[in-house]
Design a protein around this motif. Structure first.
Motif: not given
Length: 96
Positions: A71-76
């Motif tokens: 899991s991770g985050n897309a860039a803001k």
């Protein structure tokens, strides 16, 4: 610092364009409204009535791999919605 990164051409942004003469751009997160206004007026040669900016936080994404759940985050990013004066428009497809 490159202020304008790219225009946002989603269904929601296109609906804003057709209904309210508003255009959406991804911009540098350090840019303020005056810098964004100057960059758009210089690049497209239009007069701007109003600018709204917002920080869009990246969604949490997850996927299954051989190693298990990753899991991770897309860039803001920072988004600017620009309202043009009546009778003016920006044609993104003219220089293709």
């Amino acid at each position: 610092m490159e202020i304008l990164k790219k225009p946002i051409l989603t269904e929601k942004a296109t609906a804003l364009n057709e209904k309210f003469n508003r255009f959406a751009f991804k911009v540098d997160h350090r840019a303020n409204k005056l810098q964004i206004k100057g960059a758009i007026e210089k690049m497209y040669g239009v007069n701007i009535q109003a600018i709204n900016t917002m920080i869009v936080f990246g969604k949490t994404k997850s996927r299954n791999t051989k190693a298990g759940m990753v899991s991770g985050n897309a860039a803001k990013y920072k988004k600017a919605i620009v309202t043009l004066k009546d009778g003016e428009t920006i044609d993104f497809y003219s220089n293709i």
